[in-house]
Scaffold this active site. Structure first.
Site, PDB file in Angstrom:
ATOM      1  CE  LYS A  80     -21.509  19.427 -30.518  1.00  8.45           C
ATOM      2  NZ  LYS A  80     -22.498  18.384 -30.149  1.00  8.45           N
ATOM      3  CB  SER A 155     -21.483  17.276 -26.580  1.00  5.35           C
ATOM      4  OG  SER A 155     -22.274  17.046 -27.729  1.00  5.35           O
ATOM      5  CB  SER A 179     -25.425  16.844 -27.613  1.00  4.89           C
ATOM      6  OG  SER A 179     -24.631  16.049 -26.775  1.00  4.89           O
TER       7      SER A 179
HETATM    8  N1  GLN Z   1     -24.224  12.976 -23.172  1.00  2.00           N
HETATM    9  C1  GLN Z   1     -24.467  11.964 -24.155  1.00  2.00           C
HETATM   10  C2  GLN Z   1     -23.174  11.272 -24.479  1.00  2.00           C
HETATM   11  O1  GLN Z   1     -22.209  11.591 -23.892  1.00  2.00           O
HETATM   12  C3  GLN Z   1     -25.087  12.569 -25.386  1.00  2.00           C
HETATM   13  C4  GLN Z   1     -24.108  13.306 -26.216  1.00  2.00           C
HETATM   14  C5  GLN Z   1     -24.675  13.822 -27.494  1.00  2.00           C
HETATM   15  O2  GLN Z   1     -25.888  13.919 -27.664  1.00  2.00           O
HETATM   16  N2  GLN Z   1     -23.797  14.088 -28.418  1.00  2.00           N
HETATM   17  O3  GLN Z   1     -23.091  10.426 -25.312  1.00  2.00           O
END
Ligand code: GLN
Length: 484
Positions: A80, A155, A179
């Protein structure tokens, strides 16, 4: 018909390399061809490092010919783009880091490299990992390989889609509020979020430092266990890593879950759950019971406060962490008349709308006069949420639930409604607040043919039991062997 090389699981590919069935260069070329063929539609990668990958593969073949047997020798993986890779562009999905080349490599990536990995490239992400769909990427959204009109989750959506479309044998992601687990669920692959402190965060560009944890997206549980074994463990560069020894996770995957107590939290089986998700998760629990697990109802009473607590804590930490992107030290710098304008313009032009929203929220909740009412209160409620889990884990070994209330939604469906987007993480966020470990395992499909994920959650450093139960479930069901 024999399988194409890119279709193999990581552990099968490693065994075949070891036998000399094919070379790491051939395997890598198969993955690169697959990327060339498919990624034009999926858009999982921000950067493909084809030349580097082939050179690393040749070096791996050379090492193997000299008798080396490192656990990932010659295995092509994706990372990532929030993890620093020395000499390879690292954007965090943000325009502000469009040309940023880190001077060092994240510990987790370094450990994969030391174990012989071939790096295929860097995967797309919501900007600075803020989002649930990859639509907040400053570059382009990633598409779900099962239905290109839908999101892959986020994400770590690029990593999820890359593994699901078999453009990488596995991938690293990061999980601050879900994420890793959410894209794994939406893309029908395995996603493991380790306990806080299990994997070093050194070189992971920080979002919410008290919540962030690097995880893996893989084709099956065995591959996830193997990768965790490589990346886990204490690191002098991250003082929050635990000194606890790393168990031999792969060797601890026995078929047996007999006598394991699995809790079903009332608060996770609520109205609004897509009926097919509910049915698939209930059926998965029946499978686990059939394998000898004892299923009990439990309560995590503060679950309804997790989302607001998360959006106070995560944004507060993000607002502080993102202050370092000032147009001076890293990446994009606007062409402005003076230094104050330069700060404003660099950040104003470099960050996207969601990142700005989070920075503003976070700055607000930390500001004098509001700190006690919001940030401090959120920290107190966070403790209650953690205690819910601690007390549940005195009664049960693991907790089971859906990963998300629905299957993958359509691109564009939630972009104008941040609250609807935030709700996708309802069932994944509490675990990050508690710092415990969790996994998403494929457990079926809805009527549209979209994958559904079963979430298993375990106590702090409970990865071995978590992986064992996930593996037993996986081996008893057909879901992990279906591909988009
Ligand atoms: N969707 C959550 C956020 O926007 C989690 C994102 C993540 O785990 N990086 O913060």
């Amino acid at each position: 018909m024999s399988k194409a090389l890119y279709e193999l699981t990581l552990h099968a590919a490693w065994a075949a390399l070891q036998r000399g069935d094919f070379s790491a260069v051939e395997l890598t070329q198969s993955l690169l061809d697959r990327i060339a063929q498919v990624d034009g539609q999926v858009n999982a990668y921000l950067t493909v490092t084809a030349e580097l990958a082939l050179a690393q593969a040749a070096a791996a073949d050379d090492r193997r010919s000299r008798g080396e047997t490192a656990p990932l020798l010659g295995i092509p993986l994706a990372v990532k783009d929030v993890l620093c890779t020395e000499g390879v562009r690292t954007t965090c999905g943000s325009r502000i880091l469009e040309h940023f080349i880190p001077p060092y490599t994240a510990t987790a990536v370094h450990r994969l490299a030391a174990a012989g990995m071939v790096l295929l490239g860097k995967t797309n992400t919501d900007e600075f990992a803020m989002g649930s769909s990859t639509e907040n990427s400053g570059y382009f959204p990633t598409h779900n390989p099962w239905d290109l009109a839908r999101v892959p989750g986020g994400s770590s959506g690029g990593s999820g889609a890359a593994v699901a479309a078999q453009m990488a044998m596995a991938a690293l992601g990061s999980d601050t509020g879900g994420s890793v687990r959410l894209p794994a669920s939406y893309c029908g692959v395995v996603g493991l979020k380790p306990s806080y402190g299990r994997v070093s965060r050194y070189g992971l560009v920080a979002y919410g430092s008290s919540l962030d944890q690097i995880g893996v997206l893989a084709k099956d549980v065995r591959d996830a266990a193997l990768l965790l074994g490589v990346i886990a463990g204490q690191d002098p560069h991250d003082s929050t890593t635990m000194p606890a020894p790393v168990p031999p996770y792969s060797q601890l995957l026995s078929e047996d879950v007999r006598g394991l107590r699995i809790g079903l939290p009332d608060e996770y089986f609520v109205e609004g759950l897509q009926p097919e998700v509910n049915a698939a998760v209930q059926a998965a629990i029946d499978v686990l019971a059939g394998l000898g697990a004892e299923v009990v109802r439990i309560s995590l009473p503060n679950t309804d406060k997790a989302l607001p607590v998360y959006y106070l804590v995560a944004t507060a930490e993000a607002s502080a962490n993102l202050a370092r992107f000032d147009g001076v030290r890293y990446g994009f710098s606007a062409d402005s008349a003076n230094i104050l304008d330069n700060y404003r313009d660099s950040r104003g032009q470099g960050f996207g709308a969601e990142v700005k929203r989070r920075i503003m929220l976070g700055t607000y909740v930390l500001s004098a006069g509001y700190y006690d009412a919001y940030y401090l209160k959120a920290q107190q409620v966070r403790t209650l949420i953690k205690q819910d889990f601690e007390s549940a884990f005195t009664q049960v070994d693991l907790i089971a639930s859906p990963v998300a209330p629905t299957t993958a939604f359509r691109l564009g469906e939630k972009v104008d409604d941040p609250l609807a987007m935030y709700l996708s993480d309802l069932f994944t966020i509490p675990l990050n607040l508690a710092g415990m470990c969790g996994i998403s395992v494929p457990c079926g499909f809805d009527a549209q043919g979209l994958p559904i994920g079963l979430q298993l959650m375990g106590p702090h450093l409970g990865e071995a039991t978590l992986l064992r139960a996930a593996h037993a479930y996986e081996q008893a069901t057909p879901w992990h062997s279906r591909w988009a």
